[in-house]
Design a protein around this motif. Structure first.
Motif, PDB file in Angstrom:
ATOM      1  N   VAL A  27       0.002 -50.185  -4.933  1.00 39.77           N
ATOM      2  CA  VAL A  27       1.663 -50.488  -4.480  1.00 39.77           C
ATOM      3  C   VAL A  27       1.729 -51.502  -5.725  1.00 39.77           C
ATOM      4  O   VAL A  27       2.504 -52.257  -5.817  1.00 39.77           O
ATOM      5  CB  VAL A  27       1.745 -50.796  -2.937  1.00 39.77           C
ATOM      6  N   PHE A  28       0.697 -52.093  -6.154  1.00 43.28           N
ATOM      7  CA  PHE A  28       0.700 -53.418  -6.716  1.00 43.28           C
ATOM      8  C   PHE A  28       1.235 -52.902  -8.250  1.00 43.28           C
ATOM      9  O   PHE A  28       1.657 -53.898  -8.688  1.00 43.28           O
ATOM     10  CB  PHE A  28      -0.962 -54.129  -7.271  1.00 43.28           C
ATOM     11  N   SER A  52       9.727 -58.226  -7.163  1.00 42.19           N
ATOM     12  CA  SER A  52       8.465 -58.475  -6.461  1.00 42.19           C
ATOM     13  C   SER A  52       8.774 -59.457  -6.167  1.00 42.19           C
ATOM     14  O   SER A  52       7.710 -60.453  -5.545  1.00 42.19           O
ATOM     15  CB  SER A  52       7.672 -57.881  -7.703  1.00 42.19           C
ATOM     16  N   GLY A  54      11.334 -60.611  -5.004  1.00 43.62           N
ATOM     17  CA  GLY A  54      12.479 -60.897  -3.386  1.00 43.62           C
ATOM     18  C   GLY A  54      13.539 -60.932  -3.670  1.00 43.62           C
ATOM     19  O   GLY A  54      14.381 -60.761  -3.017  1.00 43.62           O
ATOM     20  N   ARG A  70      11.411 -56.832   3.046  1.00 44.44           N
ATOM     21  CA  ARG A  70       9.859 -55.623   2.756  1.00 44.44           C
ATOM     22  C   ARG A  70       8.844 -56.534   3.542  1.00 44.44           C
ATOM     23  O   ARG A  70       8.767 -58.034   3.765  1.00 44.44           O
ATOM     24  CB  ARG A  70       9.876 -56.163   1.309  1.00 44.44           C
ATOM     25  N   ASP A  71       8.004 -56.257   4.126  1.00 48.45           N
ATOM     26  CA  ASP A  71       6.923 -57.208   4.631  1.00 48.45           C
ATOM     27  C   ASP A  71       5.700 -56.662   3.746  1.00 48.45           C
ATOM     28  O   ASP A  71       5.379 -55.518   4.557  1.00 48.45           O
ATOM     29  CB  ASP A  71       6.833 -55.498   6.582  1.00 48.45           C
ATOM     30  N   ASN A  72       4.947 -56.811   3.318  1.00 48.90           N
ATOM     31  CA  ASN A  72       3.937 -57.056   2.207  1.00 48.90           C
ATOM     32  C   ASN A  72       2.806 -56.914   3.171  1.00 48.90           C
ATOM     33  O   ASN A  72       1.470 -55.916   2.435  1.00 48.90           O
ATOM     34  CB  ASN A  72       3.876 -58.085   1.096  1.00 48.90           C
ATOM     35  N   LYS A  74       2.377 -54.891   5.352  1.00 45.86           N
ATOM     36  CA  LYS A  74       3.019 -53.305   6.179  1.00 45.86           C
ATOM     37  C   LYS A  74       2.865 -52.386   4.795  1.00 45.86           C
ATOM     38  O   LYS A  74       2.643 -51.191   4.992  1.00 45.86           O
ATOM     39  CB  LYS A  74       3.174 -53.471   7.283  1.00 45.86           C
ATOM     40  N   ASN A  75       2.831 -53.361   3.808  1.00 42.50           N
ATOM     41  CA  ASN A  75       3.360 -52.833   3.079  1.00 42.50           C
ATOM     42  C   ASN A  75       4.910 -51.403   3.195  1.00 42.50           C
ATOM     43  O   ASN A  75       4.685 -50.672   2.529  1.00 42.50           O
ATOM     44  CB  ASN A  75       2.408 -51.381   1.889  1.00 42.50           C
ATOM     45  N   THR A  76       5.791 -51.650   3.536  1.00 42.69           N
ATOM     46  CA  THR A  76       6.386 -51.389   3.729  1.00 42.69           C
ATOM     47  C   THR A  76       8.170 -52.234   3.471  1.00 42.69           C
ATOM     48  O   THR A  76       7.965 -53.487   3.951  1.00 42.69           O
ATOM     49  CB  THR A  76       6.955 -51.172   5.791  1.00 42.69           C
ATOM     50  N   VAL A  77       9.148 -51.061   3.631  1.00 42.67           N
ATOM     51  CA  VAL A  77      10.289 -51.491   3.294  1.00 42.67           C
ATOM     52  C   VAL A  77      11.740 -51.438   4.345  1.00 42.67           C
ATOM     53  O   VAL A  77      11.576 -49.871   4.335  1.00 42.67           O
ATOM     54  CB  VAL A  77      10.796 -51.706   1.845  1.00 42.67           C
TER      55      VAL A  77
END
Length: 116
Positions: A27-28, A52, A54, A70-72, A74-77
């Motif tokens: 994901v990075f 990245s 924001g 985004r919740d970094n 949780k790797n979730t958007v």
């Protein structure tokens, strides 16, 4: 990178839905992640994305109604969609962009249907 989208459904005009996209893998490598949609007979269009740093970007027709976040951890958007309109109907796809030309990732689509 794998993108798993969820949250679509059938709603009436004026109601809300929240889409989620969970990213896994490297994901990075993603510089931006967001949502496209494709209505029947129309081209796929960018609805909203967040990079990245924001910074967010929205399709004009959804400004003020949709919010991407985004919740970094949780790797979730998420795409919070309020005041939905019939013209928001379509298949929504999660999309990940990288800095490498031509290297991008797509999740499976999730159908959003807004009835009048």
């Amino acid at each position: 990178v794998q993108l798993q989208a969820s949250g679509g459904g059938l709603v009436q005009a004026g109601e809300s839905l929240r889409l989620s996209c969970v990213a896994s893998g490297n994901v990075f490598s993603l510089q931006a992640i967001g949502w496209y949609r494709q209505a029947p007979g129309k081209q796929r269009e960018l609805v909203a994305d967040v990079n990245s740093g924001g910074y967010t970007n929205y399709l004009d027709s959804v400004k003020g109604r949709f919010t991407i976040s985004r919740d970094n951890a949780k790797n979730t958007v998420y795409l919070q969609m309020n005041s939905l309109k019939p013209e928001d109907t379509g298949v929504y796809y999660c999309h990940g962009a990288t800095s490498v030309v031509g290297r991008e990732y797509w999740g499976q689509g999730t159908l959003v249907t807004v009835s009048s």
